[in-house]
Design a protein around this motif. Sequence first.
Motif, PDB file in Angstrom:
ATOM      1  N   VAL A  17       0.841  -1.210   0.000  1.00 19.06           N
ATOM      2  CA  VAL A  17       0.000   0.000   0.000  1.00 19.06           C
ATOM      3  C   VAL A  17       0.872   1.254   0.000  1.00 19.06           C
ATOM      4  CG1 VAL A  17      -1.581   1.335   1.450  1.00 19.06           C
ATOM      5  CG2 VAL A  17      -2.013  -1.072   1.049  1.00 19.06           C
TER       6      VAL A  17
ATOM      7  N   PHE B 291       2.449   1.640  -3.365  1.00 17.54           N
ATOM      8  CA  PHE B 291       1.433   2.030  -4.332  1.00 17.54           C
ATOM      9  C   PHE B 291       1.111   3.517  -4.187  1.00 17.54           C
ATOM     10  CE2 PHE B 291      -3.029   2.621  -5.552  1.00 17.54           C
ATOM     11  CZ  PHE B 291      -2.940   2.263  -6.887  1.00 17.54           C
ATOM     12  N   MET B 292       0.996   3.983  -2.960  1.00 15.85           N
ATOM     13  CA  MET B 292       0.703   5.402  -2.725  1.00 15.85           C
ATOM     14  C   MET B 292       1.878   6.279  -3.137  1.00 15.85           C
ATOM     15  SD  MET B 292      -1.333   5.141   0.899  1.00 15.85           S
ATOM     16  CE  MET B 292      -1.235   6.888   1.188  1.00 15.85           C
ATOM     17  N   TYR B 293       3.086   5.784  -2.916  1.00 17.84           N
ATOM     18  CA  TYR B 293       4.272   6.571  -3.238  1.00 17.84           C
ATOM     19  C   TYR B 293       4.489   6.695  -4.743  1.00 17.84           C
ATOM     20  CZ  TYR B 293       9.132   8.064  -3.320  1.00 17.84           C
ATOM     21  OH  TYR B 293      10.291   8.737  -3.568  1.00 17.84           O
ATOM     22  N   TYR B 294       4.269   5.619  -5.466  1.00 15.39           N
ATOM     23  CA  TYR B 294       4.520   5.619  -6.908  1.00 15.39           C
ATOM     24  C   TYR B 294       3.300   5.938  -7.739  1.00 15.39           C
ATOM     25  CZ  TYR B 294       9.116   3.734  -5.982  1.00 15.39           C
ATOM     26  OH  TYR B 294      10.399   3.570  -5.534  1.00 15.39           O
ATOM     27  N   LYS B 295       2.223   6.325  -7.100  1.00 15.39           N
ATOM     28  CA  LYS B 295       0.993   6.634  -7.845  1.00 15.39           C
ATOM     29  C   LYS B 295       1.102   7.921  -8.585  1.00 15.39           C
ATOM     30  CE  LYS B 295      -3.926   6.931  -7.247  1.00 15.39           C
ATOM     31  NZ  LYS B 295      -5.037   6.960  -6.364  1.00 15.39           N
TER      32      LYS B 295
END
Length: 163
Positions: A156, A159-163
């Motif tokens: 998670v 995912f949040m960092y590379y979104k």
Amino acid sequence: MTSSDIISVVVFVLILFIPIVKLFIGIIYFNQCSIGSFISPYVLTSAILEFILIIVFCLSVLSSDERNEAESYLDRLFESIGNYINTFFIVTSFIIICGTTILIIILLGGIIVFPTVLSVQFSNSYALTYCHPILYTCAFATAIIYFGIFVSLVVVVLFMYYK
């Protein structure tokens, strides 16, 4: 009491039920695992750390409640900035405490429980490879569940960092 209050109480009781059961298992079956003398303290430690997580979560939720509205615009502005900073520190502290606690439980499980998987047996209580099945199952399930939680949190965050 509204239905959401009843659901919240039921969820809270269920969340508290798991560490209570683990605490009793760790106490009742203490020193009934000759293959790993630290397995019952691991179960007790993980239950205590889960209680700490629950307490920190409850405190963070209670302290982030809305305050009374201020009278003037400047008061409301300073209050909203203060609430934002306060909420930011509470959430950050909660994430750090949870991450550290989960990491401790994972490391303890990896060091204490996982090395005994292939050699543990549950029938001959006089053998050096014996461990009570309820105690070992509880310890193994705790280690696996927290490993899964840790991997999920990493996914998670990535995912949040590379979104």
